[in-house]
Write a protein that holds these residues in place. Structure first.
Motif, PDB file in Angstrom:
ATOM      1  N   ASP A 260       0.784  -1.232   0.000  1.00 26.24           N
ATOM      2  CA  ASP A 260       0.000   0.000   0.000  1.00 26.24           C
ATOM      3  C   ASP A 260       0.821   1.289   0.000  1.00 26.24           C
ATOM      4  O   ASP A 260       0.265   2.363  -0.203  1.00 26.24           O
ATOM      5  CB  ASP A 260      -0.970   0.030   1.181  1.00 26.24           C
ATOM      6  CG  ASP A 260      -0.276  -0.179   2.518  1.00 26.24           C
ATOM      7  OD1 ASP A 260       0.969  -0.199   2.548  1.00 26.24           O
ATOM      8  OD2 ASP A 260      -0.986  -0.324   3.522  1.00 26.24           O
ATOM      9  N   ARG A 261       2.154   1.222   0.201  1.00 27.80           N
ATOM     10  CA  ARG A 261       2.948   2.449   0.215  1.00 27.80           C
ATOM     11  C   ARG A 261       4.205   2.276  -0.625  1.00 27.80           C
ATOM     12  O   ARG A 261       4.752   1.170  -0.749  1.00 27.80           O
ATOM     13  CB  ARG A 261       3.348   2.858   1.638  1.00 27.80           C
ATOM     14  CG  ARG A 261       2.189   3.252   2.528  1.00 27.80           C
ATOM     15  CD  ARG A 261       2.673   4.028   3.751  1.00 27.80           C
ATOM     16  NE  ARG A 261       3.139   5.364   3.397  1.00 27.80           N
ATOM     17  CZ  ARG A 261       2.333   6.418   3.264  1.00 27.80           C
ATOM     18  NH1 ARG A 261       1.033   6.292   3.448  1.00 27.80           N
ATOM     19  NH2 ARG A 261       2.839   7.603   2.954  1.00 27.80           N
ATOM     20  N   ILE A 262       4.641   3.410  -1.183  1.00 24.65           N
ATOM     21  CA  ILE A 262       5.887   3.439  -1.936  1.00 24.65           C
ATOM     22  C   ILE A 262       6.633   4.709  -1.539  1.00 24.65           C
ATOM     23  O   ILE A 262       6.025   5.770  -1.351  1.00 24.65           O
ATOM     24  CB  ILE A 262       5.623   3.395  -3.460  1.00 24.65           C
ATOM     25  CG1 ILE A 262       6.938   3.290  -4.241  1.00 24.65           C
ATOM     26  CG2 ILE A 262       4.788   4.580  -3.927  1.00 24.65           C
ATOM     27  CD1 ILE A 262       6.739   2.983  -5.716  1.00 24.65           C
ATOM     28  N   ALA A 263       7.957   4.605  -1.370  1.00 28.40           N
ATOM     29  CA  ALA A 263       8.748   5.750  -0.914  1.00 28.40           C
ATOM     30  C   ALA A 263      10.106   5.734  -1.599  1.00 28.40           C
ATOM     31  O   ALA A 263      10.642   4.672  -1.937  1.00 28.40           O
ATOM     32  CB  ALA A 263       8.923   5.716   0.603  1.00 28.40           C
ATOM     33  N   PHE A 279      14.823  19.315 -11.016  1.00 27.01           N
ATOM     34  CA  PHE A 279      14.117  19.011  -9.782  1.00 27.01           C
ATOM     35  C   PHE A 279      14.791  17.865  -9.034  1.00 27.01           C
ATOM     36  O   PHE A 279      15.306  16.918  -9.645  1.00 27.01           O
ATOM     37  CB  PHE A 279      12.667  18.601 -10.070  1.00 27.01           C
ATOM     38  CG  PHE A 279      11.706  19.745 -10.171  1.00 27.01           C
ATOM     39  CD1 PHE A 279      11.116  20.279  -9.036  1.00 27.01           C
ATOM     40  CD2 PHE A 279      11.387  20.285 -11.407  1.00 27.01           C
ATOM     41  CE1 PHE A 279      10.221  21.332  -9.121  1.00 27.01           C
ATOM     42  CE2 PHE A 279      10.494  21.342 -11.509  1.00 27.01           C
ATOM     43  CZ  PHE A 279       9.912  21.866 -10.363  1.00 27.01           C
ATOM     44  N   THR A 280      14.773  17.954  -7.712  1.00 23.02           N
ATOM     45  CA  THR A 280      15.131  16.843  -6.838  1.00 23.02           C
ATOM     46  C   THR A 280      14.115  16.800  -5.714  1.00 23.02           C
ATOM     47  O   THR A 280      13.461  17.808  -5.410  1.00 23.02           O
ATOM     48  CB  THR A 280      16.537  17.007  -6.236  1.00 23.02           C
ATOM     49  OG1 THR A 280      16.578  18.221  -5.466  1.00 23.02           O
ATOM     50  CG2 THR A 280      17.601  17.052  -7.314  1.00 23.02           C
ATOM     51  N   GLY A 281      13.956  15.632  -5.085  1.00 18.93           N
ATOM     52  CA  GLY A 281      13.019  15.569  -3.979  1.00 18.93           C
ATOM     53  C   GLY A 281      12.798  14.157  -3.482  1.00 18.93           C
ATOM     54  O   GLY A 281      13.500  13.214  -3.867  1.00 18.93           O
ATOM     55  N   THR A 282      11.792  14.022  -2.608  1.00 18.93           N
ATOM     56  CA  THR A 282      11.445  12.741  -2.006  1.00 18.93           C
ATOM     57  C   THR A 282       9.941  12.524  -2.102  1.00 18.93           C
ATOM     58  O   THR A 282       9.168  13.469  -2.285  1.00 18.93           O
ATOM     59  CB  THR A 282      11.860  12.686  -0.528  1.00 18.93           C
ATOM     60  OG1 THR A 282      11.066  13.626   0.221  1.00 18.93           O
ATOM     61  CG2 THR A 282      13.328  13.025  -0.350  1.00 18.93           C
TER      62      THR A 282
END
Length: 289
Positions: A260-263, A279-282
């Motif tokens: 159910d989650r992806i990171a 762009f960079t990020g999380t």
């Protein structure tokens, strides 16, 4: 219900894949004019999930439908790259979409959201282009669309009486912090398998979009700009002026993925043909629809 992509032009996965499992009921009305007649839905469906409103008007029992998706729904007008709109004719795996490889069309004006009774009303219109660009099919104009008191399920972004989302999306534009106001996540079937679409929107609806093949496992995946071959992708869409910056290089890293989650993290360079942004990020989001 999800978009089915053609073989030659992949569809941006923004419609929720499981709207058919979340019927908003058959209350309200849904009409639109095209091909010299008024299309009147016999069934209406609507759902808000992870910041995305999807409304569908179905006619008969053979799969004919007109649908649209709006990120971060609120009273107001949404247009162009903010939307996915389409007409699904009976007996075809292709659709009339509100975009092609060169342009987008359409607008949705939400005139009322009744959070107490969970109904939504408004108007819409768009030009629909046939999704199989190997066939010479004329576009269709969809005009005077209206949806009135359509019952919906789900929770409005920002709470709306429910629990706020715990999704996280951060971004830096050219090494400067880029504030994200809302996060919208969708899963759709693009014809070759499900794709996760993660949308980070700022206060004026500009958005950073990541697309990830739902079958991927933790690892690092490259962006080359080849939409037909890459298993991940990214873009930056601005509202004023309207522009789409498509990622040509970069990568998306999946650090963890459950049912159910992806990171993970991302970085990419994108261009609108004239300018380049970096762009960079999380991201850390729920995709379990």
């Amino acid at each position: 219900m999800g978009f089915i992509a053609c073989d030659t032009e992949p569809v941006d996965p923004v419609l929720l894949d499981n709207i058919g499992n979340n019927p908003g009921g058959s209350t309200g009305s849904f009409t639109v004019n095209f091909n010299g007649e008024t299309y009147t839905a016999t069934t209406t469906l609507a759902v808000i999930n992870n910041g995305m409103l999807v409304v569908s008007g179905l006619r008969g029992s053979q799969g004919e439908s007109v649908s649209f998706a709006v990120p971060n729904p609120a009273v107001g007008t949404f247009s162009g790259d903010d939307l996915i709109m389409y007409y699904q004719p009976t007996g075809s795996s292709y659709q009339y979409l509100n975009f092609n490889m060169e342009e987008t069309s359409g607008s949705v004006n939400i005139t009322n959201i009744d959070a107490l009774n969970q109904t939504v009303s408004g108007t819409f219109s768009f030009t629909g282009w046939w999704s199989n660009d190997e066939e010479d099919v004329e576009p269709i104009e969809f005009t005077a669309g209206a949806f009135t008191n359509i019952s919906y399920t789900g929770t409005l972004p920002g709470g709306g009486g429910g629990n706020p989302t715990d999704d996280v999306f951060t971004a830096a534009l050219d090494a400067m912090d880029y504030p994200i106001a809302n996060v919208a996540v969708a899963v759709a079937d693009g014809g070759l398998g499900e794709t996760i679409s993660i949308n980070g929107l700022d206060a004026v609806q500009n958005k950073v979009v990541l697309t990830i093949d739902a079958s991927l496992t933790p690892g690092t995946y490259q962006i080359t700009g080849n939409m037909l071959e890459d298993v991940v992708g990214a873009r930056y869409v601005t509202v004023s002026p309207e522009s789409v910056y498509m990622a040509t290089t970069g990568s998306i890293v999946i650090n963890s993925k459950t049912e159910d989650r992806i990171a993970g993290t991302y970085s990419f360079s994108a261009t609108n043909g004239t300018d380049v942004v970096n762009f960079t990020g999380t991201y850390d989001v729920d995709y379990s629809f």
